[in-house]
Design a protein around this motif. Sequence first.
Motif, PDB file in Angstrom:
ATOM      1  N   TRP A   1       0.046  40.354  87.118  1.00 43.17           N
ATOM      2  CA  TRP A   1       0.591  40.787  88.403  1.00 43.17           C
ATOM      3  C   TRP A   1       2.039  40.338  88.579  1.00 43.17           C
ATOM      4  CZ3 TRP A   1      -3.636  40.040  92.711  1.00 43.17           C
ATOM      5  CH2 TRP A   1      -4.741  40.828  92.392  1.00 43.17           C
ATOM      6  N   ASP A   2       2.556  39.502  87.694  1.00 49.40           N
ATOM      7  CA  ASP A   2       3.943  39.062  87.794  1.00 49.40           C
ATOM      8  C   ASP A   2       4.867  40.246  87.555  1.00 49.40           C
ATOM      9  OD1 ASP A   2       3.204  36.456  88.253  1.00 49.40           O
ATOM     10  OD2 ASP A   2       3.509  35.807  86.187  1.00 49.40           O
ATOM     11  N   THR A   3       5.846  40.402  88.433  1.00 53.97           N
ATOM     12  CA  THR A   3       6.807  41.495  88.292  1.00 53.97           C
ATOM     13  C   THR A   3       8.113  41.028  87.669  1.00 53.97           C
ATOM     14  OG1 THR A   3       7.593  41.122  90.541  1.00 53.97           O
ATOM     15  CG2 THR A   3       5.846  42.774  90.242  1.00 53.97           C
ATOM     16  N   GLY A   4       8.208  39.758  87.371  1.00 50.64           N
ATOM     17  CA  GLY A   4       9.409  39.200  86.762  1.00 50.64           C
ATOM     18  C   GLY A   4       9.188  37.738  86.458  1.00 50.64           C
ATOM     19  N   PRO A   5      10.229  37.080  85.970  1.00 45.70           N
ATOM     20  CA  PRO A   5      10.099  35.654  85.643  1.00 45.70           C
ATOM     21  C   PRO A   5       9.793  34.821  86.883  1.00 45.70           C
ATOM     22  CG  PRO A   5      12.249  36.518  84.951  1.00 45.70           C
ATOM     23  CD  PRO A   5      11.561  37.597  85.711  1.00 45.70           C
ATOM     24  N   ARG A   6       9.038  33.758  86.700  1.00 49.23           N
ATOM     25  CA  ARG A   6       8.716  32.839  87.803  1.00 49.23           C
ATOM     26  C   ARG A   6       9.856  31.843  87.941  1.00 49.23           C
ATOM     27  NH1 ARG A   6       2.572  31.308  86.137  1.00 49.23           N
ATOM     28  NH2 ARG A   6       1.792  33.434  86.090  1.00 49.23           N
ATOM     29  N   GLU A   7      10.730  32.128  88.883  1.00 50.32           N
ATOM     30  CA  GLU A   7      11.860  31.249  89.134  1.00 50.32           C
ATOM     31  C   GLU A   7      11.969  31.003  90.625  1.00 50.32           C
ATOM     32  OE1 GLU A   7      15.135  33.494  87.628  1.00 50.32           O
ATOM     33  OE2 GLU A   7      14.597  33.157  85.543  1.00 50.32           O
ATOM     34  N   ARG A   8      12.233  29.762  90.983  1.00 49.28           N
ATOM     35  CA  ARG A   8      12.440  29.431  92.387  1.00 49.28           C
ATOM     36  C   ARG A   8      13.834  29.848  92.796  1.00 49.28           C
ATOM     37  NH1 ARG A   8       9.588  23.588  92.736  1.00 49.28           N
ATOM     38  NH2 ARG A   8       7.602  24.334  93.506  1.00 49.28           N
ATOM     39  N   PRO A   9      14.040  30.230  94.025  1.00 49.24           N
ATOM     40  CA  PRO A   9      13.040  30.347  95.074  1.00 49.24           C
ATOM     41  C   PRO A   9      12.202  31.609  94.897  1.00 49.24           C
ATOM     42  CG  PRO A   9      15.160  31.036  95.929  1.00 49.24           C
ATOM     43  CD  PRO A   9      15.377  30.571  94.515  1.00 49.24           C
ATOM     44  N   TYR A  10      10.913  31.489  95.152  1.00 49.00           N
ATOM     45  CA  TYR A  10      10.022  32.643  95.076  1.00 49.00           C
ATOM     46  C   TYR A  10      10.269  33.547  96.282  1.00 49.00           C
ATOM     47  CZ  TYR A  10       7.432  29.746  91.718  1.00 49.00           C
ATOM     48  OH  TYR A  10       7.065  28.974  90.655  1.00 49.00           O
ATOM     49  N   GLY A  11       9.921  34.802  96.128  1.00 53.40           N
ATOM     50  CA  GLY A  11      10.038  35.732  97.240  1.00 53.40           C
ATOM     51  C   GLY A  11      11.460  36.160  97.558  1.00 53.40           C
ATOM     52  N   ARG A  12      12.352  36.049  96.597  1.00 52.93           N
ATOM     53  CA  ARG A  12      13.742  36.443  96.862  1.00 52.93           C
ATOM     54  C   ARG A  12      13.799  37.879  97.350  1.00 52.93           C
ATOM     55  NH1 ARG A  12      15.856  34.578  91.254  1.00 52.93           N
ATOM     56  NH2 ARG A  12      13.647  34.235  90.976  1.00 52.93           N
ATOM     57  N   GLY A  13      14.586  38.102  98.385  1.00 51.79           N
ATOM     58  CA  GLY A  13      14.746  39.443  98.916  1.00 51.79           C
ATOM     59  C   GLY A  13      13.823  39.775 100.065  1.00 51.79           C
ATOM     60  N   ILE A  14      12.980  38.836 100.473  1.00 51.69           N
ATOM     61  CA  ILE A  14      12.080  39.094 101.595  1.00 51.69           C
ATOM     62  C   ILE A  14      12.080  37.881 102.513  1.00 51.69           C
ATOM     63  CG2 ILE A  14      10.001  38.176 100.461  1.00 51.69           C
ATOM     64  CD1 ILE A  14       8.435  40.448 101.829  1.00 51.69           C
ATOM     65  N   ASN A  15      11.957  38.144 103.822  1.00 53.19           N
ATOM     66  CA  ASN A  15      11.644  37.054 104.742  1.00 53.19           C
ATOM     67  C   ASN A  15      10.498  37.546 105.612  1.00 53.19           C
ATOM     68  OD1 ASN A  15      12.589  37.556 107.734  1.00 53.19           O
ATOM     69  ND2 ASN A  15      14.284  38.316 106.480  1.00 53.19           N
ATOM     70  N   PHE A  16       9.652  36.627 105.987  1.00 56.70           N
ATOM     71  CA  PHE A  16       8.498  36.951 106.815  1.00 56.70           C
ATOM     72  C   PHE A  16       8.826  36.548 108.246  1.00 56.70           C
ATOM     73  CE2 PHE A  16       6.745  36.186 102.582  1.00 56.70           C
ATOM     74  CZ  PHE A  16       6.037  37.356 102.396  1.00 56.70           C
ATOM     75  N   GLU A  17       8.924  37.532 109.141  1.00 57.66           N
ATOM     76  CA  GLU A  17       9.131  37.218 110.550  1.00 57.66           C
ATOM     77  C   GLU A  17       7.771  36.919 111.173  1.00 57.66           C
ATOM     78  OE1 GLU A  17      11.033  38.818 114.723  1.00 57.66           O
ATOM     79  OE2 GLU A  17      10.832  40.219 113.067  1.00 57.66           O
ATOM     80  N   ILE A  18       7.660  35.740 111.751  1.00 56.91           N
ATOM     81  CA  ILE A  18       6.412  35.280 112.344  1.00 56.91           C
ATOM     82  C   ILE A  18       6.679  35.013 113.820  1.00 56.91           C
ATOM     83  CG2 ILE A  18       4.629  33.495 112.286  1.00 56.91           C
ATOM     84  CD1 ILE A  18       5.495  33.051 109.296  1.00 56.91           C
ATOM     85  N   THR A  19       6.057  35.808 114.685  1.00 54.48           N
ATOM     86  CA  THR A  19       6.231  35.646 116.124  1.00 54.48           C
ATOM     87  C   THR A  19       5.336  34.517 116.618  1.00 54.48           C
ATOM     88  OG1 THR A  19       6.741  37.994 116.348  1.00 54.48           O
ATOM     89  CG2 THR A  19       6.093  36.822 118.349  1.00 54.48           C
ATOM     90  N   VAL A  20       5.930  33.593 117.356  1.00 47.66           N
ATOM     91  CA  VAL A  20       5.197  32.454 117.917  1.00 47.66           C
ATOM     92  C   VAL A  20       5.530  32.331 119.398  1.00 47.66           C
ATOM     93  CG1 VAL A  20       5.067  31.193 115.727  1.00 47.66           C
ATOM     94  CG2 VAL A  20       7.017  30.816 117.259  1.00 47.66           C
ATOM     95  N   ARG A  21       4.689  31.602 120.124  1.00 43.99           N
ATOM     96  CA  ARG A  21       4.911  31.419 121.557  1.00 43.99           C
ATOM     97  C   ARG A  21       6.076  30.485 121.847  1.00 43.99           C
ATOM     98  NH1 ARG A  21      -0.576  30.212 121.288  1.00 43.99           N
ATOM     99  NH2 ARG A  21      -1.773  32.112 121.342  1.00 43.99           N
ATOM    100  N   ASP A  22       6.291  29.459 120.982  1.00 41.28           N
ATOM    101  CA  ASP A  22       7.294  28.440 121.273  1.00 41.28           C
ATOM    102  C   ASP A  22       7.922  27.928 119.979  1.00 41.28           C
ATOM    103  OD1 ASP A  22       8.812  26.293 122.161  1.00 41.28           O
ATOM    104  OD2 ASP A  22       7.193  25.379 123.322  1.00 41.28           O
ATOM    105  N   VAL A  23       9.118  28.416 119.655  1.00 40.70           N
ATOM    106  CA  VAL A  23       9.774  27.943 118.433  1.00 40.70           C
ATOM    107  C   VAL A  23      10.186  26.478 118.564  1.00 40.70           C
ATOM    108  CG1 VAL A  23      10.589  30.203 117.654  1.00 40.70           C
ATOM    109  CG2 VAL A  23      12.083  28.802 119.057  1.00 40.70           C
ATOM    110  N   GLY A  24      10.375  26.006 119.797  1.00 38.88           N
ATOM    111  CA  GLY A  24      10.767  24.614 120.006  1.00 38.88           C
ATOM    112  C   GLY A  24       9.779  23.622 119.416  1.00 38.88           C
ATOM    113  N   LEU A  25       8.488  23.915 119.544  1.00 42.17           N
ATOM    114  CA  LEU A  25       7.469  23.029 118.971  1.00 42.17           C
ATOM    115  C   LEU A  25       7.597  22.946 117.460  1.00 42.17           C
ATOM    116  CD1 LEU A  25       4.356  24.112 121.090  1.00 42.17           C
ATOM    117  CD2 LEU A  25       5.756  22.036 121.343  1.00 42.17           C
ATOM    118  N   LEU A  26       7.864  24.082 116.811  1.00 42.24           N
ATOM    119  CA  LEU A  26       8.023  24.083 115.356  1.00 42.24           C
ATOM    120  C   LEU A  26       9.302  23.363 114.937  1.00 42.24           C
ATOM    121  CD1 LEU A  26       6.874  27.715 114.558  1.00 42.24           C
ATOM    122  CD2 LEU A  26       5.608  25.593 114.183  1.00 42.24           C
ATOM    123  N   LEU A  27      10.374  23.576 115.683  1.00 43.47           N
ATOM    124  CA  LEU A  27      11.633  22.887 115.373  1.00 43.47           C
ATOM    125  C   LEU A  27      11.452  21.372 115.461  1.00 43.47           C
ATOM    126  CD1 LEU A  27      14.097  25.258 117.245  1.00 43.47           C
ATOM    127  CD2 LEU A  27      14.030  24.862 114.763  1.00 43.47           C
TER     128      LEU A  27
END
Length: 155
Positions: free
Chosen positions: A71-97
Amino acid sequence: MTTDRSQPRPMLVPELNITSLPASLAFWRDLLGFRILYDRPEEGFAAIEREGVEFMLEEYDTGPDERLGIWDTGPRERPYGRGINFEITVRDVGLLLEALSRGGWPLFFGPEERWYRVSPHEETGVHQFLVQDPDGYLLRFSQPLGRRPSRAASL
C-alpha cells in the motif's frame, strides 16, 4: 479495548501509518484528548475519537497483514502525510493550546483568527492552529467563530 458504538461510524476515517503506537497515543490521547475506541496493541493498532472525529493509527509492518507494504505509494520518509493537513473542528482550541504548551509540544503555525469567503457576500471565521504529530502528520485544529458579511462584497 472495546467500546459501545452508539453513534454511526463516520463516512471518512483516515488511517495513519505510524512508527510507534505508544508515542502516537501519548500525543493523540494524552495531549489532545482523543479516546481509544478499540485497539489491538499486539498489532500496533488503535482507533481513536474526539468530538466525532475518528482516526486509525497503525504501526508500519507490525500486523499480520502482509499487504501493508504494497500500500506504500512512495518511500517512507518523515514527515509523513506531506501535502495534506487534517482540519479538525473542536469546541475550544484554547484547551488544546494549553495542553500542548504544558506538554512542551511545539506548534507548526498559529494560533490565528482567520476569515474565509464562502460566498460572494459571506465569510466564515475560525480560530485555528497547526501542529504535527510524532510522525509529522499536519493537524489543523479549528474553532468556529461564526459568519459575517464578506469584506470583499463591501469594497
